[in-house]
Design a protein around this motif. Structure first.
Motif, short mmCIF file in Angstrom:
data_model
loop_
_atom_site.label_atom_id
_atom_site.label_comp_id
_atom_site.label_asym_id
_atom_site.label_seq_id
_atom_site.Cartn_x
_atom_site.Cartn_y
_atom_site.Cartn_z
N LYS A 97 0.83 -1.21 0.00
CA LYS A 97 0.00 0.00 0.00
C LYS A 97 0.86 1.25 0.00
CE LYS A 97 -3.81 -2.27 0.18
NZ LYS A 97 -4.70 -2.32 -0.97
N THR A 98 0.28 2.37 -0.45
CA THR A 98 0.97 3.65 -0.45
C THR A 98 0.07 4.71 0.19
OG1 THR A 98 0.12 4.29 -2.62
CG2 THR A 98 2.22 3.12 -2.58
N HIS A 99 0.71 5.80 0.61
CA HIS A 99 0.00 6.94 1.22
C HIS A 99 0.70 8.21 0.78
CE1 HIS A 99 -2.32 9.12 4.22
NE2 HIS A 99 -1.21 9.66 4.68
N GLU A 100 -0.09 9.23 0.41
CA GLU A 100 0.47 10.52 0.01
C GLU A 100 0.07 11.59 1.00
OE1 GLU A 100 0.79 10.60 -4.86
OE2 GLU A 100 -0.65 11.89 -3.86
N ILE A 101 1.00 12.51 1.24
CA ILE A 101 0.71 13.71 2.02
C ILE A 101 1.13 14.89 1.16
CG2 ILE A 101 1.12 15.02 4.13
CD1 ILE A 101 1.96 12.44 5.49
N ARG A 102 0.18 15.75 0.85
CA ARG A 102 0.46 16.92 0.02
C ARG A 102 0.79 18.12 0.91
NH1 ARG A 102 -0.48 16.18 -5.08
NH2 ARG A 102 -1.64 14.37 -5.76
N GLY A 103 1.67 18.97 0.42
CA GLY A 103 2.01 20.21 1.12
C GLY A 103 2.92 20.03 2.32
N VAL A 104 3.70 18.96 2.36
CA VAL A 104 4.62 18.79 3.48
C VAL A 104 5.76 19.79 3.35
CG1 VAL A 104 4.15 16.34 3.90
CG2 VAL A 104 5.94 16.97 2.30
N PRO A 105 6.28 20.27 4.49
CA PRO A 105 7.43 21.19 4.40
C PRO A 105 8.65 20.44 3.85
CG PRO A 105 6.83 20.74 6.70
CD PRO A 105 5.83 20.04 5.84
N GLN A 106 9.52 21.18 3.22
CA GLN A 106 10.72 20.59 2.60
C GLN A 106 11.60 19.89 3.63
OE1 GLN A 106 10.65 20.71 -0.63
NE2 GLN A 106 12.61 19.83 -1.07
N ASP A 107 11.59 20.36 4.89
CA ASP A 107 12.46 19.79 5.92
C ASP A 107 11.74 18.78 6.82
OD1 ASP A 107 10.81 21.61 7.18
OD2 ASP A 107 12.38 22.42 8.47
N PHE A 108 10.64 18.19 6.34
CA PHE A 108 9.93 17.21 7.17
C PHE A 108 10.83 16.00 7.44
CE2 PHE A 108 9.31 14.85 3.32
CZ PHE A 108 9.05 13.55 3.71
N ARG A 109 10.50 15.28 8.48
CA ARG A 109 11.20 14.05 8.82
C ARG A 109 10.15 12.95 8.94
NH1 ARG A 109 16.16 15.78 8.77
NH2 ARG A 109 16.92 17.24 10.30
N ALA A 110 10.57 11.72 8.76
CA ALA A 110 9.66 10.59 8.92
C ALA A 110 10.42 9.43 9.51
CB ALA A 110 9.06 10.19 7.57
#
Length: 124
Positions: A97-110
């Motif tokens: 499966k996949t998941h998208e998040i739109r509009g994340v900041p460029q410096d996000f971490r996961a």
């Protein structure tokens, strides 16, 4: 025929030049040759795509956040101050499966793990 082939080759080459820049992170761990966790995160034009390929538990657990760390160096003998984390989203994916998040900041971490975690530091 040679002209048509040359023209098609040029057109196909030009089409490949429009690929948008992206950043891809792979999380992979294995034990005894078996994948225990295999996940990919891709950031392209403010859209983060998370893909779960394998997890020993049957699920990939994700935490997406931003992190702000103090810029001042600690005084000698002091521990560095902790970074402040702001959670953006927690979610779980089954393998395939996949998941998208739109509009994340460029410096996000996961971070991703085999088990869900309540810890703000992404540890189990």
């Amino acid at each position: 025929m040679r002209i048509i082939t040359s023209l098609m080759s040029c057109l196909l080459a030009l089409a490949g030049c429009n690929e948008k820049p992206s950043v891809t992170t792979i999380h992979h761990s294995s034990a005894n040759g078996v994948d225990t966790l295999f996940s990919k995160t891709t950031l392209r034009e403010g859209v983060a795509t998370f893909e779960c390929f394998a997890s020993e538990s049957g699920q990939c657990h994700y935490r997406v956040y931003t992190e702000r760390c103090p810029t001042a160096a600690p005084a000698p003998g002091e521990n560095p101050p902790a970074c402040a984390r702001t959670p953006l989203e927690d979610f779980t994916l089954a393998p395939g499966k996949t998941h998208e998040i739109r509009g994340v900041p460029q410096d996000f971490r996961a971070c991703v793990s085999q088990v869900a975690s309540k810890s703000p530091t992404c540890g189990a």
